[in-house]
Structures are given as structure tokens and as C-alpha cells.
Design a protein around this motif. Structure first.
Motif, PDB file in Angstrom:
ATOM      1  N   THR A   2       0.833  -1.207   0.000  1.00 44.94           N
ATOM      2  CA  THR A   2       0.000   0.000   0.000  1.00 44.94           C
ATOM      3  C   THR A   2       0.863   1.251   0.000  1.00 44.94           C
ATOM      4  OG1 THR A   2      -1.691  -1.165   1.234  1.00 44.94           O
ATOM      5  CG2 THR A   2      -1.831   1.211   1.200  1.00 44.94           C
ATOM      6  N   VAL A   8      -8.381   4.627   1.631  1.00 47.14           N
ATOM      7  CA  VAL A   8      -9.425   3.710   1.186  1.00 47.14           C
ATOM      8  C   VAL A   8     -10.681   3.998   2.000  1.00 47.14           C
ATOM      9  CG1 VAL A   8     -10.153   1.310   0.958  1.00 47.14           C
ATOM     10  CG2 VAL A   8      -7.758   1.931   0.547  1.00 47.14           C
ATOM     11  N   LEU A   9     -11.744   4.348   1.317  1.00 48.35           N
ATOM     12  CA  LEU A   9     -13.052   4.543   1.941  1.00 48.35           C
ATOM     13  C   LEU A   9     -13.887   3.312   1.626  1.00 48.35           C
ATOM     14  CD1 LEU A   9     -13.577   8.242   0.783  1.00 48.35           C
ATOM     15  CD2 LEU A   9     -12.656   7.458   2.976  1.00 48.35           C
ATOM     16  N   ASP A  10     -14.222   2.565   2.643  1.00 49.78           N
ATOM     17  CA  ASP A  10     -14.907   1.282   2.486  1.00 49.78           C
ATOM     18  C   ASP A  10     -16.327   1.376   3.034  1.00 49.78           C
ATOM     19  OD1 ASP A  10     -15.614  -1.387   2.237  1.00 49.78           O
ATOM     20  OD2 ASP A  10     -14.401  -2.053   3.940  1.00 49.78           O
ATOM     21  N   LYS A  11     -17.275   1.628   2.127  1.00 51.20           N
ATOM     22  CA  LYS A  11     -18.704   1.730   2.482  1.00 51.20           C
ATOM     23  C   LYS A  11     -18.939   2.684   3.660  1.00 51.20           C
ATOM     24  CE  LYS A  11     -19.992  -2.788   0.646  1.00 51.20           C
ATOM     25  NZ  LYS A  11     -18.701  -2.962  -0.075  1.00 51.20           N
ATOM     26  N   ASP A  26     -17.653   4.210  -1.389  1.00 48.76           N
ATOM     27  CA  ASP A  26     -16.489   3.369  -1.680  1.00 48.76           C
ATOM     28  C   ASP A  26     -15.571   4.141  -2.613  1.00 48.76           C
ATOM     29  OD1 ASP A  26     -16.805   0.781  -0.374  1.00 48.76           O
ATOM     30  OD2 ASP A  26     -18.540   0.487  -1.672  1.00 48.76           O
ATOM     31  N   GLN A  27     -14.316   4.313  -2.220  1.00 51.90           N
ATOM     32  CA  GLN A  27     -13.397   5.052  -3.076  1.00 51.90           C
ATOM     33  C   GLN A  27     -11.962   4.822  -2.610  1.00 51.90           C
ATOM     34  OE1 GLN A  27     -12.633   7.120  -6.407  1.00 51.90           O
ATOM     35  NE2 GLN A  27     -14.704   6.665  -5.694  1.00 51.90           N
ATOM     36  N   VAL A  28     -11.040   4.801  -3.575  1.00 49.35           N
ATOM     37  CA  VAL A  28      -9.603   4.739  -3.269  1.00 49.35           C
ATOM     38  C   VAL A  28      -8.957   6.003  -3.813  1.00 49.35           C
ATOM     39  CG1 VAL A  28      -7.440   3.510  -3.643  1.00 49.35           C
ATOM     40  CG2 VAL A  28      -9.570   2.215  -3.351  1.00 49.35           C
ATOM     41  N   GLY A  61     -18.903   1.465   8.164  1.00 48.10           N
ATOM     42  CA  GLY A  61     -17.845   1.483   7.171  1.00 48.10           C
ATOM     43  C   GLY A  61     -16.478   1.715   7.791  1.00 48.10           C
ATOM     44  N   ARG A  62     -15.442   1.689   6.945  1.00 44.64           N
ATOM     45  CA  ARG A  62     -14.062   1.819   7.421  1.00 44.64           C
ATOM     46  C   ARG A  62     -13.315   2.868   6.615  1.00 44.64           C
ATOM     47  NH1 ARG A  62     -10.564  -3.109   7.083  1.00 44.64           N
ATOM     48  NH2 ARG A  62     -11.327  -3.114   4.930  1.00 44.64           N
ATOM     49  N   ASP A  69      -6.164   0.787   9.349  1.00 37.46           N
ATOM     50  CA  ASP A  69      -7.547   1.148   9.669  1.00 37.46           C
ATOM     51  C   ASP A  69      -7.531   2.231  10.750  1.00 37.46           C
ATOM     52  OD1 ASP A  69     -10.208   1.340  10.434  1.00 37.46           O
ATOM     53  OD2 ASP A  69     -10.575  -0.812  10.314  1.00 37.46           O
ATOM     54  N   THR A  71     -10.373   4.171  11.379  1.00 35.21           N
ATOM     55  CA  THR A  71     -11.768   4.559  11.573  1.00 35.21           C
ATOM     56  C   THR A  71     -12.033   5.110  12.963  1.00 35.21           C
ATOM     57  OG1 THR A  71     -12.335   2.759  10.069  1.00 35.21           O
ATOM     58  CG2 THR A  71     -14.155   3.803  11.256  1.00 35.21           C
TER      59      THR A  71
END
Length: 372
Positions: A2, A8-11, A26-28, A61-62, A69, A71
Motif C-alpha cells: 500500500t 481507502v473509503l470502504d462503504k 467506496d473510493q480509493v 464502514g471503514r 484502519d 476509523t
């Protein structure tokens, strides 16, 4: 592996009671990139920025930064720095001590933190003003001090919440250059919230267009501008006319659609469509030719001049047509003044099929009243 500073936006979702401000995003965002999040007031962009910074906690989401992580990690421990819209400089401290303040919290000695603060002021070209007070600075200089203070902790990610909105047009253009230069020099991830389309296009490697808590489209600014996904993106980003027609036939990847005034449009298809369906497409305003007349051929719309605005390098000509959408053509100043048009003139606007982009996203009326 990475990239450092990759987000990273996870939901990611944020709710305030019954209101969903951000909805399952959701987005990178690549490490070391310049990303602009854009959309109208209330679209969720600032809430998303605050969640990345740690000032808001996602409802679900995370959020990952550099593969970690974060969050539920505290704001000061996630490798981000946030530059506020109002700069929030301490009026009783000189520039050196303003910039050094985050290092004081970190326990560095006075001499070390002042030395680093002066180095950072030099990076934003304010080293010669290190002993001045904030009240002695212009708005642009105050902004650069706030920028230096945000960068003093060497963050992986710098978050900017509408940083240029308080500046006049001249300073805004200058600071755009400064921001891009700094981002290139430092190589860290910048995430910049704005509601100004030219700002996003000029600065970003990646543009994220938001509305009602979701991402309508994300990509390189050229792709967003040239190939909008939906009528909303086409309207909001500007530079495009949204035209509608009823699909009559398809030949290969080229569709024939009939407009409200009876004209025939040839539209390259990006997505399958069946005869009888409503077809919406975007035509770039600067790719349209104007000729006097009451009726045109294929790929044209007739109308009357309803507004003319001189913009310096170009002239914006608005036509009243049978289409529900506004229809605007931009002509170079030389072309317009060689043959100017007046209010009420009957004109035919025409274009080539290769300058058309089929809109495949859902229609969204929220863009109707936005700036053009």
C-alpha cells in the motif's frame, strides 16, 4: 504494498438522526495524489473530509490510510492534518510561534520547533515575515501561514476545507499555483474540498463529484469534464449542454434519436439502449457552431438568442430552444465579434457526433439550479 498516504473509503456512511449525510461511499485515493471533492452545499463532501480527519466518526464502514484502519483512531494519531476554512491563527502569536504551535503539543524544545517553523515558512515563501503578527498580513499570506502550520507535523495526508473561498479572484488564482507547487514538492496526499469547478479541474489528479451523500462520478478531471456520467455531473461541472431525444434506431454503436423540435441526433452509444427509450447526451459548449437560420439538419437545434455575456477570452451565447434544458454556446471573442449576434436573433446550433457523450447515469434535478 500500500502506498503511503493512500486512502481507502470502504462503504463509509454517516447519519445524523434520520438524515444520511454520506451514504456507503467506496473510493480509493492514491497516495501522493491531489484529489478534489466537489459538489453543492449539503452534498456530504465536508462531512466526508471531517471523517477522514477524525473529527466525525462514521456510522458504519471503514477508513484506511496507508493500509492502516484509522476509523476509530484519534485525530492526532492518524497521520492527517486539516487546514480550516477560516485559518484559525492565534492573533497574539507571531508567525513563527503560530506555525510551531503543533510541535509544542508534541513536546519539542522551543529552539527546535522555532527552527522547523522558520523552515516551513520559507517553503511557503514567508520566511522574511517570520516575526510579524497575523493582523499585519494579507488574506493570502494568512492562508499560507495556516498551510505551513498544517504541514509542520509532516502528515501523510493534508485535508483542505474550501481553503480558497475567502480570497478574491486574483489571490485565488495565485494560491492555486502555490498549492499545486507545494503538493508536487512534498509528494503527500492532498484532499481539497471545493464548490468551484475551475478550481477542481485546475488542481486535481482526481476529481470526486458528490451529491446527496453519494459519489456521482470520480476520475481524472479531463474524463469528468469530457465524459460526464450523468446529467447532474454534466450540468454541475459546466461546459456541457444536456440534450434529450427519443431513440429511434441503432446502427452499430451509433444511435439515432429524435428531439423535441423534430430534429435527428446521431449519438455514439456508451451503454445499450432500446428504441423508444429516452436518450440523454451532453454536447460541449465550445464544440458547437452557430449560423443564422430557423431550421437545421442533423445534429442541430434551432433557437433564439436569449442572453449574451462577454467573458474576455470567449462570449457565452444562450439560446431559447424547444429543449427543456438551457442551451449555451461559447464562441471565441474573435469569432463572435467578427459576426456578433443580438437578442432575439434566430440561430441554428450544430455539432459533430464525435463531440457528443451519452449520459448513462440517472437524471438528477438537483443540478438544475447550479452555477453554469
Amino acid at each position: 504494498m500500500t502506498n503511503k498516504g493512500e486512502i481507502v473509503l470502504d462503504k463509509v456512511t454517516r447519519k445524523f438522526g434520520a438524515l444520511t449525510a454520506v451514504n456507503a461511499v467506496d473510493q480509493v485515493i492514491g497516495g501522493g495524489s491531489y484529489c478534489c471533492m466537489i459538489g453543492p452545499s449539503g452534498c456530504g463532501k465536508s462531512t466526508l473530509l471531517r471523517m477522514i480527519a477524525g473529527h466525525e466518526v462514521p456510522s458504519s464502514g471503514r477508513i484506511l490510510i496507508g493500509g492502516r484502519d484509522v476509523t476509530h483512531v484519534r485525530t492526532g494519531e492518524r497521520g492527517t492534518a486539516l487546514m480550516f476554512q477560516n485559518y484559525a491563527l492565534f492573533p497574539h502569536l507571531n508567525l513563527t510561534d503560530n506555525v510551531a504551535f503543533p510541535l509544542k503539543i508534541g513536546g519539542l524544545s522551543t529552539a527546535e520547533r522555532r527552527e522547523r517553523a522558520r523552515e516551513m515558512l520559507g517553503r511557503v515563501q514567508l520566511g522574511h515575515l517570520a516575526d510579524r503578527m497575523p493582523s499585519q498580513l494579507s488574506g493570502g499570506q494568512q492562508q499560507r501561514v495556516a498551510l505551513a502550520r498544517a504541514l509542520i507535523t509532516n502528515p501523510q495526508v493534508l485535508l483542505l476545507d474550501e481553503p480558497l473561498s475567502a480570497l478574491d479572484e486574483f489571490l485565488r488564482l495565485r494560491m492555486r499555483v502555490e498549492l499545486k507547487r507545494l503538493q508536487n514538492d512534498l509528494g503527500i496526499t492532498f484532499i481539497h474540498v471545493t464548490h468551484t469547478q475551475p478550481e477542481a479541474i485546475a488542481l486535481a489528479d482526481k476529481v470526486i463529484v458528490m451529491d446527496h451523500g453519494i459519489i456521482e462520478q470520480a476520475g481524472h478531471p479531463k474524463d469528468i469534464y469530457d465524459r460526464p456520467h450523468s446529467p447532474y455531473v454534466a450540468r454541475f461541472m459546466g461546459g456541457q449542454n444536456v440534450v434529450s431525444g427519443r431513440l429511434e434506431s441503432v446502427s452499430g454503436d451509433l444511435a439515432a434519436a429524435r428531439g423535441a423540435e423534430g430534429g435527428l441526433f446521431r449519438v455514439p452509444l456508451r451503454a445499450p439502449a432500446e428504441p423508444g427509450a429516452d436518450l440523454r447526451f451532453a454536447v460541449r459548449r465550445d464544440k458547437i457552431a452557430l449560423e443564422p437560420g430557423e431550421k437545421g439538419g442533423e445534429n442541430s437545434i434551432a433557437g433564439r438568442v436569449s442572453n449574451v455575456e462577454y467573458q474576455g477570452t470567449f462570449v457565452k451565447v444562450e439560446l431559447a430552444t424547444a429543449q427543456k434544458e438551457e442551451f449555451v454556446v461559447t464562441l471565441s471573442d474573435r469569432a463572435f465579434f467578427a459576426r456578433p449576434f443580438d437578442f432575439g436573433d434566430a440561430l441554428v446550433a450544430s455539432w459533430h457526433p464525435e463531440d457528443v457523450c451519452q449520459l448513462i447515469g440517472a437524471n438528477n434535478s438537483a443540478g438544475d439550479a447550479l452555477a453554469h
